[in-house]
Structures are given as C-alpha cells and as structure tokens.
Design a protein around this motif. Structure first.
Motif, PDB file in Angstrom:
ATOM      1  N   ALA A  76       0.883  -1.282  -0.097  1.00 58.63           N
ATOM      2  CA  ALA A  76       0.076  -0.087  -0.122  1.00 58.63           C
ATOM      3  C   ALA A  76       0.935   1.169   0.105  1.00 58.63           C
ATOM      4  O   ALA A  76       1.911   1.419   0.533  1.00 58.63           O
ATOM      5  CB  ALA A  76      -0.912   0.010   1.309  1.00 58.63           C
ATOM      6  N   ILE A  77       0.428   2.185  -0.646  1.00 60.96           N
ATOM      7  CA  ILE A  77       1.001   3.548  -0.760  1.00 60.96           C
ATOM      8  C   ILE A  77      -0.051   4.668  -0.495  1.00 60.96           C
ATOM      9  O   ILE A  77      -1.090   4.722  -0.743  1.00 60.96           O
ATOM     10  CB  ILE A  77       1.449   3.912  -2.037  1.00 60.96           C
ATOM     11  N   GLY A  78       0.360   5.544   0.633  1.00 66.81           N
ATOM     12  CA  GLY A  78      -0.566   6.487   1.187  1.00 66.81           C
ATOM     13  C   GLY A  78      -0.700   7.550   0.388  1.00 66.81           C
ATOM     14  O   GLY A  78       0.182   7.907  -0.666  1.00 66.81           O
ATOM     15  N   ASN A  79      -1.813   8.672   0.686  1.00 69.13           N
ATOM     16  CA  ASN A  79      -1.880   9.695  -0.127  1.00 69.13           C
ATOM     17  C   ASN A  79      -1.416  10.746   0.870  1.00 69.13           C
ATOM     18  O   ASN A  79      -2.143  11.974   0.692  1.00 69.13           O
ATOM     19  CB  ASN A  79      -3.684   9.888  -0.380  1.00 69.13           C
ATOM     20  N   ASP A  80      -0.466  10.762   1.667  1.00 66.76           N
ATOM     21  CA  ASP A  80      -0.205  11.679   2.599  1.00 66.76           C
ATOM     22  C   ASP A  80       1.297  12.170   2.413  1.00 66.76           C
ATOM     23  O   ASP A  80       2.010  12.678   3.192  1.00 66.76           O
ATOM     24  CB  ASP A  80      -0.170  10.968   4.034  1.00 66.76           C
ATOM     25  N   ALA A  81       1.535  12.336   1.247  1.00 65.26           N
ATOM     26  CA  ALA A  81       3.010  12.897   0.553  1.00 65.26           C
ATOM     27  C   ALA A  81       3.112  14.215   1.362  1.00 65.26           C
ATOM     28  O   ALA A  81       2.071  14.956   1.535  1.00 65.26           O
ATOM     29  CB  ALA A  81       2.935  12.671  -0.716  1.00 65.26           C
ATOM     30  N   LEU A  82       4.482  14.649   1.617  1.00 67.81           N
ATOM     31  CA  LEU A  82       4.926  15.846   2.098  1.00 67.81           C
ATOM     32  C   LEU A  82       5.404  16.500   1.034  1.00 67.81           C
ATOM     33  O   LEU A  82       6.326  16.238   0.341  1.00 67.81           O
ATOM     34  CB  LEU A  82       5.957  15.863   3.280  1.00 67.81           C
ATOM     35  N   PRO A  83       4.892  17.699   0.553  1.00 65.74           N
ATOM     36  CA  PRO A  83       5.579  18.552  -0.637  1.00 65.74           C
ATOM     37  C   PRO A  83       6.597  19.426  -0.320  1.00 65.74           C
ATOM     38  O   PRO A  83       6.759  20.557  -0.502  1.00 65.74           O
ATOM     39  CB  PRO A  83       4.394  19.519  -1.043  1.00 65.74           C
ATOM     40  N   ARG A  84       7.519  18.725   0.212  1.00 69.03           N
ATOM     41  CA  ARG A  84       8.795  19.471   0.686  1.00 69.03           C
ATOM     42  C   ARG A  84      10.232  19.151   0.015  1.00 69.03           C
ATOM     43  O   ARG A  84      11.365  19.219   0.784  1.00 69.03           O
ATOM     44  CB  ARG A  84       8.909  19.556   2.244  1.00 69.03           C
ATOM     45  N   GLY A  85      10.144  18.534  -0.940  1.00 65.92           N
ATOM     46  CA  GLY A  85      11.276  17.844  -1.592  1.00 65.92           C
ATOM     47  C   GLY A  85      11.107  17.512  -3.272  1.00 65.92           C
ATOM     48  O   GLY A  85       9.932  17.407  -3.704  1.00 65.92           O
ATOM     49  N   ALA A  86      12.058  16.956  -3.628  1.00 66.84           N
ATOM     50  CA  ALA A  86      12.180  16.608  -5.162  1.00 66.84           C
ATOM     51  C   ALA A  86      11.560  15.272  -5.560  1.00 66.84           C
ATOM     52  O   ALA A  86      11.483  14.879  -6.510  1.00 66.84           O
ATOM     53  CB  ALA A  86      13.575  16.793  -5.956  1.00 66.84           C
ATOM     54  N   LYS A  87      11.385  14.544  -4.411  1.00 65.76           N
ATOM     55  CA  LYS A  87      10.654  13.134  -4.082  1.00 65.76           C
ATOM     56  C   LYS A  87       9.426  13.261  -3.497  1.00 65.76           C
ATOM     57  O   LYS A  87       9.385  13.726  -2.284  1.00 65.76           O
ATOM     58  CB  LYS A  87      11.819  11.927  -3.893  1.00 65.76           C
ATOM     59  N   ILE A  88       8.432  12.832  -4.244  1.00 65.32           N
ATOM     60  CA  ILE A  88       6.996  12.976  -3.652  1.00 65.32           C
ATOM     61  C   ILE A  88       6.368  11.619  -3.418  1.00 65.32           C
ATOM     62  O   ILE A  88       6.046  11.060  -4.635  1.00 65.32           O
ATOM     63  CB  ILE A  88       5.968  13.935  -4.500  1.00 65.32           C
ATOM     64  N   CYS A  89       6.288  11.127  -2.207  1.00 70.37           N
ATOM     65  CA  CYS A  89       5.762   9.833  -1.954  1.00 70.37           C
ATOM     66  C   CYS A  89       5.089   9.711  -0.610  1.00 70.37           C
ATOM     67  O   CYS A  89       5.571  10.281   0.310  1.00 70.37           O
ATOM     68  CB  CYS A  89       6.807   8.688  -1.917  1.00 70.37           C
ATOM     69  N   GLY A  90       3.854   8.975  -0.541  1.00 67.89           N
ATOM     70  CA  GLY A  90       3.065   9.088   0.739  1.00 67.89           C
ATOM     71  C   GLY A  90       3.871   7.978   1.524  1.00 67.89           C
ATOM     72  O   GLY A  90       4.786   7.220   0.964  1.00 67.89           O
ATOM     73  N   SER A  91       3.298   7.710   2.729  1.00 66.69           N
ATOM     74  CA  SER A  91       3.587   6.542   3.510  1.00 66.69           C
ATOM     75  C   SER A  91       3.755   5.091   2.575  1.00 66.69           C
ATOM     76  O   SER A  91       2.725   4.780   1.946  1.00 66.69           O
ATOM     77  CB  SER A  91       2.926   6.421   4.807  1.00 66.69           C
ATOM     78  N   VAL A  92       4.674   4.465   2.877  1.00 63.95           N
ATOM     79  CA  VAL A  92       4.796   2.988   2.260  1.00 63.95           C
ATOM     80  C   VAL A  92       4.398   1.830   3.160  1.00 63.95           C
ATOM     81  O   VAL A  92       5.293   1.806   4.194  1.00 63.95           O
ATOM     82  CB  VAL A  92       6.131   3.120   1.511  1.00 63.95           C
ATOM     83  N   LEU A  93       3.845   0.714   2.757  1.00 66.64           N
ATOM     84  CA  LEU A  93       3.735  -0.193   3.920  1.00 66.64           C
ATOM     85  C   LEU A  93       4.183  -1.277   3.062  1.00 66.64           C
ATOM     86  O   LEU A  93       3.969  -1.779   1.928  1.00 66.64           O
ATOM     87  CB  LEU A  93       2.067  -0.288   3.924  1.00 66.64           C
ATOM     88  N   ILE A  94       5.299  -2.132   3.730  1.00 61.32           N
ATOM     89  CA  ILE A  94       5.975  -3.118   3.095  1.00 61.32           C
ATOM     90  C   ILE A  94       5.265  -4.527   3.832  1.00 61.32           C
ATOM     91  O   ILE A  94       5.223  -4.422   5.215  1.00 61.32           O
ATOM     92  CB  ILE A  94       7.369  -3.097   3.300  1.00 61.32           C
ATOM     93  N   GLU A  95       5.059  -5.552   3.362  1.00 61.32           N
ATOM     94  CA  GLU A  95       4.385  -6.736   3.838  1.00 61.32           C
ATOM     95  C   GLU A  95       5.101  -7.278   4.947  1.00 61.32           C
ATOM     96  O   GLU A  95       4.364  -7.730   6.046  1.00 61.32           O
ATOM     97  CB  GLU A  95       4.216  -7.621   2.596  1.00 61.32           C
ATOM     98  N   ARG A  96       6.357  -7.436   4.847  1.00 64.06           N
ATOM     99  CA  ARG A  96       7.072  -8.141   6.025  1.00 64.06           C
ATOM    100  C   ARG A  96       8.612  -7.737   6.275  1.00 64.06           C
ATOM    101  O   ARG A  96       9.132  -7.612   5.173  1.00 64.06           O
ATOM    102  CB  ARG A  96       6.870  -9.453   6.032  1.00 64.06           C
ATOM    103  N   MET A  97       8.957  -7.465   7.297  1.00 58.36           N
ATOM    104  CA  MET A  97      10.643  -7.177   7.287  1.00 58.36           C
ATOM    105  C   MET A  97      10.868  -7.812   8.829  1.00 58.36           C
ATOM    106  O   MET A  97       9.873  -7.924   9.559  1.00 58.36           O
ATOM    107  CB  MET A  97      10.890  -5.588   7.277  1.00 58.36           C
TER     108      MET A  97
END
Length: 446
Positions: A420-441
C-alpha cells in the motif's frame, strides 16, 4: 527572472559564461562547458527564547570543464575578474593535457540541448529583516513549549532563506539559467526528563515562503512528535509488516534512484543491473518524472549537461521503464542520455486511497517507522539494515513508541512487497511519496 538582490545580474553571468567559452577556444580546447552562479541567504536560530546564531552567506563561483579531444580537465574559482577567468581556463586546459583519453568524454549532442528556458516559477524572494526572522523563530519555539509542560528543553527553532541564480553554457551553442529560492522553518525540542527524554523535530520548506506552514504550526508539530515518543519501549525480535511514514518513504525512492542511475550501472555496483523492462516493484507502484512542475524542488528545463528534460514514466505497474542517465554514463552503457545529469527531476509516486490512519488500520499489527539511523544499505546486494525508531501497532491502533531496534531486509524484496502507498505525501522535496507499507520485514529488538 528578477535580478534584485543579486550582486551580478543575469546578463552579467551570461557575459562571463560567454567569455569563458571564448577563452577556452583560444587556448586550444576542442569543447568547453561552464557554470556561473551566485547565491545568498540568511538564517536565524533561537534557543530557549535567546538568539543562538545569526548567519549570512553570499557566494559566487565558476566551474570550467574543457576537452582536448577526449581528454578532460576541470577547474573552478570564486573570482569573476577577467584575469581569474583566463587563469581558471588555463588550469583546466593544463589538467586536460595530463589526463588519459576517455572515449566517453565530451559534450552532449547538440541536437539534445535545451532550446528554451520556460519560467517554472522557482524564484520567490523572501527577505525578512533579522528581527523579523528572530521573532518568527521565537513564535515557533514558544508554540512548542506551550503544547505541554512535558516539553522540557529545546535544541532551537530556525528560520532560513536562500536565493540563487546561475547560467550554464557550452560550446555546442547551449546557454541557459534561472533563479530559484528555498525557504524553511524548523524546530527541534525535547520532551520528558532523565533517561526518559525524547527528542523530535519538524520542518517545512518551500520555494514560496507564502506557502510555508505557520511558525506556530511547525513548533506544535515538533512538540506533538516529541510527546508521542515518551514511554518508548523495546520490543522482541519479530517479523512483521513495516510502515515507513511519508517523511522516510522518500528515502526508499532515493535508494531506488541510486540503484538505477548510470554510475551504479556502468560500475556494476547495483542490485538492479539489467532491470530495464523488468518488474522491480509491486504492481501497485507507478513513478513519474515531471521536470517542469511550477515551484517544484526538482524542476529544471535542462540537466547539468544542458540536455532538455522531458516528462516520462519511470515505473509503470511495478515495471522499470527507464534508468537515470547522464551523457557520460549513457555512453558508458551504450545508451541514450535520459536528461538526468545531476540527478532526478520531481519523482512522483502515484498515491493510493488511504491516509496515514487508514494505513495503520490496514496494517493491523506491526511497526511504524518514523526515524532511521545509520547508512546500512549495500547497493551491490540490496541488503538493507538500519537502526530505527517508531511506534508499535496492535489491532490497527498505535499502542506505544518503540526505540533501539533494527529493521532489515533486501531492497529487491522490499520493493516487490509493497502492499500500500498512502496519499499523505509531504510537498517539501524533489521526491513526492506517501507512506509506504511493506508486507514483512525483520525487526531486531531485545
């Protein structure tokens, strides 16, 4: 672009660049490229209500690269006088004479050069007086202390303004440049006492200061983050879903960019060698490059080689569509430049439908990571191991803060196991990405 505030107007920078190209030709260079730049700024930091530091900066510089056939030499200077320009060119030519020929050296093809320089709205002057900057920093810190009596100390609140402009030119007929700005507010505070103390911070940065969070909001956010960390516990070693909050998720995209950039590829020091056209992410992941976004931190009409930049899709449904190549690295690989000399331009990861709270609920049980420590990334193998802190989640709710843990995995698996990828990206840099959920670590604790 407005030249107000700069010591050297843009037409003067263009004149200097043109002079350098002429000097290089007279010295026998077969090709030359140069950058001429100037910048200035101010920062003020307040700690516990008292002025801690006030800094001013004003810098200028030239960089000159010359080619004698396939021999390359580079020199730089901060002196804009005619004598210094000639001396810098002479130094670059002298260095080139002693370097070995490199069949991949040289300017980009003239046909690829940017032909125009559209206004991308990157320059928004903000020049508060030092008194105004100090007052804003105090409001920021005061708001943090007012949030709770548990905020016991401060590492400072800062207000920073920066402006710069530059001109790039080369002997293939390219000349271009623009002005830009970057302004920020930040605050770092400590909650609790003794062994239970927790430090946290928050900041916001924008091209246009009118779009910054208020000083009070930045201070309150820093305090809330510090308070949430109180009572942090160690957890037992486990293997669980891990949610990287938006502020850290961009670091995963940075890991990806490094692995598929030309330097890593031609040196064969990447775990993503020969991955073009292959699935490298979960099918949920789509990444676009948008170099011409107004006010974007990664916006530019051309790259460091003068090559025109273009919109493109880097990852589609998890499949890698393109590398990040400069003219030199492309030649080393037998490929075409992607206009990425100097780095990527506004990478946007397509958001999903869930906000942060919904992602936590969706995860059900696992770890939210809000801080990473150390540099434990092996780009040859993809092995990933970082010190971390964050929050433990049970039944879709945050239960308590977590500290003194290590998260580990392999980037190849982590990318493929994004659920899953969130819709909560922070507009403060050159890479725009919401929170990222990884299945298992793997999470190593006590």
């Amino acid at each position: 672009m407005s030249d107000q505030g700069f010591s050297f107007p843009s037409d003067r920078l263009q004149e200097i660049a043109s002079d350098i190209l002429k000097f290089a030709k007279k010295r026998g260079a077969s090709a030359c490229e140069t950058d001429v730049s100037e910048g200035f700024g101010q920062s003020a930091t307040v700690r516990k209500g008292e002025v801690d530091t006030i800094e001013y900066n004003r810098d200028k510089g030239i960089g000159v690269t010359v080619y004698l056939g396939q021999q390359r030499g580079h020199a730089s200077s901060s002196d804009f006088s005619k004598a210094a320009l000639k001396a810098t060119v002479d130094a670059a030519v002298s260095i080139a004479r002693f370097t070995a020929p490199d069949p991949c050296a040289g300017l980009a093809d003239a046909a690829l050069m940017a032909k125009d320089c559209p206004d991308l709205d990157l320059h928004h002057p903000w020049r508060p007086s030092v008194e105004e900057a100090i007052a804003a920093a105090r409001r920021c810190e005061d708001a943090a202390f007012a949030a709770s009596p548990k905020i016991t100390n401060s590492e400072g609140a800062s207000v920073s303004t920066q402006e710069s402009h530059f001109v790039s030119a080369n002997s293939n007929g390219f000349i271009g440049g623009y002005a830009s700005s970057r302004h920020s507010l930040s605050c770092s505070v400590i909650a609790g006492e003794g062994d239970g103390m927790q430090r946290e911070y928050w900041y916001d940065t924008r091209r246009d200061a009118a779009e910054l969070m208020s000083a009070e909001s930045v201070g309150r956010r820093a305090a809330e983050r510090a308070l949430a960390r109180l009572g942090a516990k160690k957890i037992k070693t486990c293997e669980v879903p891990v949610l990287f909050d938006a502020a850290l998720a961009v670091s995963l995209i940075g890991n990806f960019v490094y692995a598929v950039s030309g330097g890593s590829l031609y040196r064969k020091s990447s775990f993503l060698l020969d991955s073009l056209g292959q699935p490298v992410f979960s099918p949920l992941v789509n990444i676009s490059e948008r170099p011409h976004l107004p006010k974007g931190f990664g916006s530019s009409p051309f790259d460091s080689d003068g090559v025109a930049t273009h919109d493109r899709e880097v990852v589609t449904d998890g499949v890698l569509q393109g590398y990040f190549l400069s003219t030199y690295s492309a030649r080393k690989l037998g490929l075409q430049t992607t206009g990425n000399a100097g780095g990527s331009h506004n990478l946007i990861v397509k958001p999903g439908d869930m906000d942060f709270a919904a992602l936590v609920k969706h995860m059900d049980r696992g770890l939210v990571v809000t801080e990473l420590l150390g540099q434990g990334v092996n780009y040859v193998t993809g092995d990933y191991s970082r010190g971390a802190a964050g929050f433990w989640v049970e039944k879709g709710k945050i239960k308590h803060a977590v500290e003194e843990i290590t998260i580990a995995g392999n980037l190849r698996d982590m990318f493929r196991n994004i659920v899953a990828i969130g819709n909560d990206a922070l507009p403060r840099g050159a890479k725009i990405c919401g929170s990222v959920l990884i299945e298992r670590m793997k999470v190593a604790g006590r």
